[in-house]
Design an enzyme around this catalytic site. Structure first.
Site, PDB file in Angstrom:
ATOM      1  N   SER B 144       0.796  -1.039   0.026  1.00 17.21           N
ATOM      2  CA  SER B 144      -0.010   0.163   0.099  1.00 17.21           C
ATOM      3  C   SER B 144       0.870   1.302  -0.040  1.00 17.21           C
ATOM      4  O   SER B 144       1.729   1.560  -1.141  1.00 17.21           O
ATOM      5  CB  SER B 144      -0.997  -0.195   1.170  1.00 17.21           C
ATOM      6  OG  SER B 144      -2.084   0.730   0.844  1.00 17.21           O
ATOM      7  N   ASP B 298      -8.491  -6.360  -4.640  1.00 20.48           N
ATOM      8  CA  ASP B 298      -8.473  -5.188  -3.879  1.00 20.48           C
ATOM      9  C   ASP B 298      -9.308  -3.889  -4.682  1.00 20.48           C
ATOM     10  O   ASP B 298      -9.322  -3.888  -5.880  1.00 20.48           O
ATOM     11  CB  ASP B 298      -6.968  -4.453  -4.259  1.00 20.48           C
ATOM     12  CG  ASP B 298      -6.452  -3.252  -3.300  1.00 20.48           C
ATOM     13  OD1 ASP B 298      -7.315  -2.175  -3.351  1.00 20.48           O
ATOM     14  OD2 ASP B 298      -5.363  -3.242  -2.768  1.00 20.48           O
ATOM     15  N   HIS B 327      -8.015  -5.336  -0.241  1.00 26.35           N
ATOM     16  CA  HIS B 327      -6.617  -4.795   0.120  1.00 26.35           C
ATOM     17  C   HIS B 327      -6.245  -5.106   1.498  1.00 26.35           C
ATOM     18  O   HIS B 327      -4.910  -5.094   1.931  1.00 26.35           O
ATOM     19  CB  HIS B 327      -7.092  -3.099   0.098  1.00 26.35           C
ATOM     20  CG  HIS B 327      -5.848  -2.247   0.287  1.00 26.35           C
ATOM     21  ND1 HIS B 327      -4.808  -2.161  -0.761  1.00 26.35           N
ATOM     22  CD2 HIS B 327      -5.376  -1.393   1.348  1.00 26.35           C
ATOM     23  CE1 HIS B 327      -3.853  -1.266  -0.398  1.00 26.35           C
ATOM     24  NE2 HIS B 327      -3.994  -1.040   0.961  1.00 26.35           N
TER      25      HIS B 327
END
Lengths: 353, 353
Positions: B144, B298, B327
């Site tokens: 991320s 995601d 995610h």
């Protein structure tokens, strides 16, 4: 009630407000004087078998159907069909928290009762039967919450629905959708100006309604819509200008309590309420010829959720609509959208039923 | 500064806080006494060529890497590698709005300057070089916002990065991600308790932080996570219990200004800042052997966004990780997650570079 100029003929063109009497609600309580906003197109034939019903989506009204979906060049052709668009309860045009007055003054604003998808469908059935003398529908078609109502019609009144076209919506709301809708609700109720639903103007909830619009930006469109800057085709120069010029004015004009009434209903849409929670049994009741029409880029009614339901509807076809806009493709902005809708609905209407 | 028990060794185990001196920032201003929180695992070899750097994600720290990703049974094996996890600026452990004191007291709370991904990477490079004597990295890997920093490392210091593994993140933040992060920001700043960033305790922003957690429920997990009720595997009885027992306590323990510092940085991550906006030119600078590792479910770093970037990195491989969590699969909760990560990282580390 409070005055809100958005919910007038100035913004919504011609429509009738038809009283259907007292409506007792599934959750208890009632609407003493339920009035449904109705826009019709075309003429009911003598056999009364050319009627199409269109229930509306969250925040939407008959307006977008009139402007985008209905016309002599569309499958929803008023030269052939008598098309009845009924604005949902809580839409701001039909009986809603902000406009409850007279016999409804006891349920105004924060006192508005909880309304379910099934309540809308019961109200619509009464309207069609008592006001128009319509007993059977050639087609029920709706998008998003309109799809919820379409499924509810087909399950609750299988003998009355010859064809059904739920677009970008589900028969049983998903938990993800519930959570998304809850964040929409919370943007409004968290605004101190909401005052527990007893604001004196929607302008007092401007900040909350603006954040509401911003959540729609994230989930209502697709990641590709933003990446490809599709908003440029709508004559905006930046995504910020698009938010400020499109989504924000759209939602900030609306009434907060009205949106909450619709959101509560959306969250709990579920045809399996008719069958003790058995979704397969509920959808198995459908006799309408059904086209399930998800939008491929929809982020909260993904194709796979709708395909799983389509598999439970006897004889249903899955007709995927391609639109980079995602869920808000429903606005019909993309030039490639309506040709797909028209083709699918033409095919569906051509099937004997 | 304000005290927040979450950002202590009691919750985060052992870590060092290493001063790296004054850090001048890309946006102007500086952190007078920049301190980086660092957790290390394993031993730096004599050649100093077995170092792996792990930058952290939004709201995350070294803790999850230590507990889930690092160990003798994992590719990130401290018996072989010297693994350095650096908590990002604004993480609450490194210099952050809530803990700015002493020489940093002038930038406490609402006065904290804007920090970019590039500032973190410059600070980390200085830390590695001056504190550990590390000039080259066997691998940079992060998820991320950690992926954003990984790309930034590979573009800014190509000679120092032999391998790179950005997981569930992008080199250039997408507009959709920007809008999503903005809704996260707005949940916090809209809370009257936020008081323009001058609250005296994160507890005063409890409502905003709770709504913040709820947005993560919608976008952080996948639609299928909720539909399949995967939270049952985590011993919760309902999705509401999962929110109340997992996401809400996770985020409400954190500092609002710290989260905003990270969000601002996330929104503007973009390696093309090095090349006048030319993303292909920026990614073309990468000499590290790179595995681009999106998570298939995601919702805000979709595979197609990461695949488009992978195509611009010389010799990069796209390695898609399958995880219904979406995610937040990054937490490593699914038993099928870490075996995939380990396989990909093992393959990457086995490539001579």
């Amino acid at each position: 009630m409070i005055a809100n100029p958005y919910y007038t003929s100035e913004f919504h063109g011609d429509y009738d407000v038809v009283p259907i009497g007292r409506l007792d609600l599934e959750e208890g309580g009632s609407i003493p004087d339920c009035r449904l906003s109705v826009a019709t197109f075309g003429t009911l034939n003598e056999a009364k078998d050319n009627a199409i019903l269109i229930p509306t989506w969250f925040s939407g009204t008959h307006q977008v159907w009139r402007d985008v979906y209905i016309g002599p060049d569309h499958a929803l052709n008023p030269d052939e069909y008598f098309i009845v668009v009924v604005d949902q309860i809580g839409s701001g045009l039909s009986t809603s928290p902000h406009n409850a007055d007279g016999p409804n003054s006891g349920i105004a604003m924060s006192k508005f009762p909880r309304v379910r998808i099934g309540d809308d469908v019961v109200a619509q059935e009464r309207l069609l039967r008592e006001h128009f003398g319509i007993e059977r529908l050639a087609l029920v078609v709706g998008g998003s919450m309109g799809a919820q109502q379409t499924y509810e019609w087909a399950v609750r009144f299988p003998d009355k629905v010859r064809r059904a076209a739920p677009i970008a919506g589900t028969a049983q709301n998903t938990p993800h959708d519930f959570l998304f809708a809850q964040t929409l609700v919370d943007t409004i109720t968290a605004d101190p100006g909401f005052a527990g639903g007893e604001y004196s103007s929607n302008a007092e909830v401007l900040a909350g309604l603006t954040r509401h619009a911003h959540l729609w930006a994230v989930m209502g469109f697709s990641t590709e819509f933003w990446k490809q800057e599709v908003w440029r085709a709508l004559d905006f120069d930046s995504k910020e200008a698009f938010l400020a010029g499109f989504l924000e004015p759209y939602f900030t004009a609306m009434d907060p309590n009205d949106l909450l009434t619709q959101a509560w209903k959306w969250q709990r849409g579920d045809v399996a309420r008719h069958t003790g929670g058995d979704l397969a049994a509920a959808l198995g009741r459908i006799t309408a010829k059904t086209f399930v029409m998800p939008i491929d880029e929809d982020m909260f009614f993904p194709v796979r959720d709708t395909a799983a339901e389509a598999a439970l509807v006897p004889g249903a076809e899955l007709r995927v609509v391609n639109d980079v806009l995602g869920h808000l493709g429903l606005f019909g902005v993309a030039p490639t959208y309506m040709p797909q809708i028209d083709q699918h609905l033409q095919d569906l209407l051509a099937i004997p039923a």
